[in-house]
Design a protein around this motif. Structure first.
Motif, PDB file in Angstrom:
ATOM      1  N   ALA A 149       0.876  -1.181   0.000  1.00 51.58           N
ATOM      2  CA  ALA A 149       0.000   0.000   0.000  1.00 51.58           C
ATOM      3  C   ALA A 149       0.909   1.226   0.000  1.00 51.58           C
ATOM      4  CB  ALA A 149      -0.904   0.007   1.236  1.00 51.58           C
ATOM      5  N   PRO A 150       0.416   2.339  -0.517  1.00 49.22           N
ATOM      6  CA  PRO A 150       1.271   3.527  -0.546  1.00 49.22           C
ATOM      7  C   PRO A 150       1.331   4.231   0.804  1.00 49.22           C
ATOM      8  CG  PRO A 150      -0.854   4.035  -1.515  1.00 49.22           C
ATOM      9  CD  PRO A 150      -0.871   2.563  -1.207  1.00 49.22           C
ATOM     10  N   GLY A 151       2.530   4.716   1.128  1.00 44.32           N
ATOM     11  CA  GLY A 151       2.659   5.661   2.226  1.00 44.32           C
ATOM     12  C   GLY A 151       2.333   7.034   1.663  1.00 44.32           C
ATOM     13  N   ARG A 152       1.734   7.884   2.467  1.00 48.96           N
ATOM     14  CA  ARG A 152       1.328   9.213   1.998  1.00 48.96           C
ATOM     15  C   ARG A 152       1.967  10.306   2.842  1.00 48.96           C
ATOM     16  NH1 ARG A 152      -2.055   8.096  -1.876  1.00 48.96           N
ATOM     17  NH2 ARG A 152      -3.397   6.272  -1.770  1.00 48.96           N
ATOM     18  N   LYS A 153       2.079  11.482   2.256  1.00 50.43           N
ATOM     19  CA  LYS A 153       2.641  12.621   2.973  1.00 50.43           C
ATOM     20  C   LYS A 153       1.913  12.788   4.307  1.00 50.43           C
ATOM     21  CE  LYS A 153       1.757  16.786   1.652  1.00 50.43           C
ATOM     22  NZ  LYS A 153       1.679  18.070   0.964  1.00 50.43           N
ATOM     23  N   GLY A 154       2.675  12.901   5.375  1.00 51.58           N
ATOM     24  CA  GLY A 154       2.117  13.043   6.713  1.00 51.58           C
ATOM     25  C   GLY A 154       1.973  11.736   7.468  1.00 51.58           C
ATOM     26  N   ASP A 155       2.020  10.606   6.768  1.00 48.43           N
ATOM     27  CA  ASP A 155       1.933   9.309   7.447  1.00 48.43           C
ATOM     28  C   ASP A 155       3.132   9.105   8.358  1.00 48.43           C
ATOM     29  OD1 ASP A 155      -0.398   8.520   6.208  1.00 48.43           O
ATOM     30  OD2 ASP A 155       0.533   7.001   4.913  1.00 48.43           O
ATOM     31  N   CYS A 156       2.899   8.444   9.486  1.00 49.96           N
ATOM     32  CA  CYS A 156       3.988   7.993  10.345  1.00 49.96           C
ATOM     33  C   CYS A 156       4.182   6.515  10.054  1.00 49.96           C
ATOM     34  CB  CYS A 156       3.663   8.211  11.818  1.00 49.96           C
ATOM     35  SG  CYS A 156       5.009   7.636  12.888  1.00 49.96           S
ATOM     36  N   LEU A 157       5.294   6.193   9.402  1.00 53.61           N
ATOM     37  CA  LEU A 157       5.598   4.803   9.067  1.00 53.61           C
ATOM     38  C   LEU A 157       6.459   4.206  10.176  1.00 53.61           C
ATOM     39  CD1 LEU A 157       6.473   5.080   5.266  1.00 53.61           C
ATOM     40  CD2 LEU A 157       4.240   4.729   6.359  1.00 53.61           C
ATOM     41  N   THR A 158       6.131   2.985  10.554  1.00 52.64           N
ATOM     42  CA  THR A 158       6.878   2.273  11.583  1.00 52.64           C
ATOM     43  C   THR A 158       7.348   0.951  11.011  1.00 52.64           C
ATOM     44  OG1 THR A 158       5.557   3.289  13.337  1.00 52.64           O
ATOM     45  CG2 THR A 158       6.787   1.294  13.912  1.00 52.64           C
ATOM     46  N   ALA A 159       8.656   0.711  11.114  1.00 49.60           N
ATOM     47  CA  ALA A 159       9.257  -0.536  10.636  1.00 49.60           C
ATOM     48  C   ALA A 159       9.676  -1.360  11.845  1.00 49.60           C
ATOM     49  CB  ALA A 159      10.468  -0.239   9.764  1.00 49.60           C
ATOM     50  N   THR A 160       9.149  -2.580  11.925  1.00 46.70           N
ATOM     51  CA  THR A 160       9.478  -3.493  13.015  1.00 46.70           C
ATOM     52  C   THR A 160      10.225  -4.691  12.451  1.00 46.70           C
ATOM     53  OG1 THR A 160       7.510  -2.795  14.238  1.00 46.70           O
ATOM     54  CG2 THR A 160       8.533  -4.885  14.902  1.00 46.70           C
ATOM     55  N   ALA A 161      11.472  -4.832  12.883  1.00 45.76           N
ATOM     56  CA  ALA A 161      12.329  -5.925  12.409  1.00 45.76           C
ATOM     57  C   ALA A 161      12.387  -7.027  13.464  1.00 45.76           C
ATOM     58  CB  ALA A 161      13.734  -5.408  12.130  1.00 45.76           C
ATOM     59  N   THR A 162      12.231  -8.264  12.992  1.00 44.13           N
ATOM     60  CA  THR A 162      12.246  -9.424  13.881  1.00 44.13           C
ATOM     61  C   THR A 162      13.161 -10.496  13.306  1.00 44.13           C
ATOM     62  OG1 THR A 162       9.951  -8.953  14.482  1.00 44.13           O
ATOM     63  CG2 THR A 162      10.783 -11.145  15.011  1.00 44.13           C
ATOM     64  N   GLU A 163      14.016 -11.014  14.143  1.00 48.14           N
ATOM     65  CA  GLU A 163      14.905 -12.095  13.728  1.00 48.14           C
ATOM     66  C   GLU A 163      14.095 -13.374  13.527  1.00 48.14           C
ATOM     67  OE1 GLU A 163      19.066 -12.518  15.447  1.00 48.14           O
ATOM     68  OE2 GLU A 163      17.900 -14.049  16.525  1.00 48.14           O
ATOM     69  N   VAL A 164      14.292 -14.009  12.379  1.00 40.78           N
ATOM     70  CA  VAL A 164      13.625 -15.265  12.059  1.00 40.78           C
ATOM     71  C   VAL A 164      14.557 -16.443  12.336  1.00 40.78           C
ATOM     72  CG1 VAL A 164      12.597 -16.629  10.184  1.00 40.78           C
ATOM     73  CG2 VAL A 164      12.161 -14.160  10.332  1.00 40.78           C
ATOM     74  N   ASN A 165      15.826 -16.269  11.972  1.00 40.13           N
ATOM     75  CA  ASN A 165      16.799 -17.343  12.145  1.00 40.13           C
ATOM     76  C   ASN A 165      18.195 -16.751  12.213  1.00 40.13           C
ATOM     77  OD1 ASN A 165      18.795 -19.479  10.807  1.00 40.13           O
ATOM     78  ND2 ASN A 165      17.101 -20.580  11.748  1.00 40.13           N
ATOM     79  N   LEU A 166      19.028 -17.327  13.049  1.00 36.99           N
ATOM     80  CA  LEU A 166      20.435 -16.952  13.129  1.00 36.99           C
ATOM     81  C   LEU A 166      21.229 -18.238  13.211  1.00 36.99           C
ATOM     82  CD1 LEU A 166      22.512 -14.666  13.323  1.00 36.99           C
ATOM     83  CD2 LEU A 166      22.251 -14.774  15.810  1.00 36.99           C
ATOM     84  N   SER A 167      22.111 -18.458  12.236  1.00 38.46           N
ATOM     85  CA  SER A 167      22.887 -19.687  12.169  1.00 38.46           C
ATOM     86  C   SER A 167      24.286 -19.348  11.682  1.00 38.46           C
ATOM     87  CB  SER A 167      22.212 -20.672  11.212  1.00 38.46           C
ATOM     88  OG  SER A 167      22.943 -21.869  11.135  1.00 38.46           O
ATOM     89  N   GLY A 168      25.263 -19.524  12.569  1.00 41.54           N
ATOM     90  CA  GLY A 168      26.635 -19.183  12.195  1.00 41.54           C
ATOM     91  C   GLY A 168      26.750 -17.698  11.899  1.00 41.54           C
ATOM     92  N   ARG A 169      27.273 -17.357  10.731  1.00 39.27           N
ATOM     93  CA  ARG A 169      27.463 -15.958  10.346  1.00 39.27           C
ATOM     94  C   ARG A 169      26.271 -15.373   9.597  1.00 39.27           C
ATOM     95  NH1 ARG A 169      32.430 -15.501   6.851  1.00 39.27           N
ATOM     96  NH2 ARG A 169      31.877 -13.313   7.010  1.00 39.27           N
ATOM     97  N   SER A 170      25.229 -16.166   9.362  1.00 36.02           N
ATOM     98  CA  SER A 170      24.101 -15.717   8.548  1.00 36.02           C
ATOM     99  C   SER A 170      22.816 -15.619   9.359  1.00 36.02           C
ATOM    100  CB  SER A 170      23.871 -16.694   7.385  1.00 36.02           C
ATOM    101  OG  SER A 170      25.015 -16.745   6.563  1.00 36.02           O
ATOM    102  N   GLY A 171      22.009 -14.618   9.034  1.00 39.87           N
ATOM    103  CA  GLY A 171      20.730 -14.435   9.700  1.00 39.87           C
ATOM    104  C   GLY A 171      19.645 -14.072   8.705  1.00 39.87           C
ATOM    105  N   ILE A 172      18.412 -14.290   9.118  1.00 43.28           N
ATOM    106  CA  ILE A 172      17.240 -13.913   8.326  1.00 43.28           C
ATOM    107  C   ILE A 172      16.349 -13.066   9.225  1.00 43.28           C
ATOM    108  CG2 ILE A 172      15.210 -14.713   7.053  1.00 43.28           C
ATOM    109  CD1 ILE A 172      16.728 -17.351   6.546  1.00 43.28           C
ATOM    110  N   TYR A 173      15.895 -11.929   8.678  1.00 42.66           N
ATOM    111  CA  TYR A 173      15.072 -10.982   9.432  1.00 42.66           C
ATOM    112  C   TYR A 173      13.887 -10.549   8.583  1.00 42.66           C
ATOM    113  CZ  TYR A 173      19.085 -10.802  12.465  1.00 42.66           C
ATOM    114  OH  TYR A 173      20.102 -11.157  13.315  1.00 42.66           O
TER     115      TYR A 173
END
Length: 141
Positions: A88-112
């Motif tokens: 969906a489009p963000g519009r002028k004046g919108d407050c956008l919030t990005a929430t990052a969550t770790e899905v997997n962490l194995s050795g040197r690699s991760g998925i978020y």
């Protein structure tokens, strides 16, 4: 040091040098181990020729949340691959919030996974980032 304290200290060290996120107008809202929340109010200079938030701005917000989440253990980590779906489009004046969550962490690699929503809880974008540690720390421990 608790995992949350380590994440907060790592975030503070990163934020001090993160001119790009500050330049966009992002705010670091919350951080914990494998988790981060950033926000951005869509200003006129964030909008494209259609009068909606430029996809690159939305991607940058999600990417920054991803960066703080994957660096939360104080191990220097970068993006190896990212992808985003705009829902969906963000519009002028919108407050956008990005929430990052770790899905997997194995050795040197991760998925978020990162969800970007607006102030009405409308889902704006979904982002997936794959990380890779590069050695070093964000602060001396």
């Amino acid at each position: 040091m608790t995992p949350k304290e380590r994440a907060q200290k790592s975030a503070a060290a990163m934020w001090a040098s993160d001119e790009a996120s500050k330049w966009f107008g992002m705010e670091l809202v919350e951080v914990d181990e494998g988790h981060a929340v950033l926000s951005l109010t869509v200003a006129p200079h964030h909008c494209n020729g259609h009068g909606i938030c430029h996809g690159g701005v939305t991607h940058a917000l999600a990417d920054s949340a991803f960066a703080f989440a994957c660096n939360s253990r104080n191990v220097a980590t970068v993006a190896q691959h990212t992808m985003v779906s705009y829902l969906a489009p963000g519009r002028k004046g919108d407050c956008l919030t990005a929430t990052a969550t770790e899905v997997n962490l194995s050795g040197r690699s991760g998925i978020y996974d990162v969800r970007v929503i607006n102030q009405d809880d409308t889902l704006i974008a979904e982002f997936r980032g794959m990380s890779r540690t590069i050695g070093g720390q964000n602060f001396q421990e």
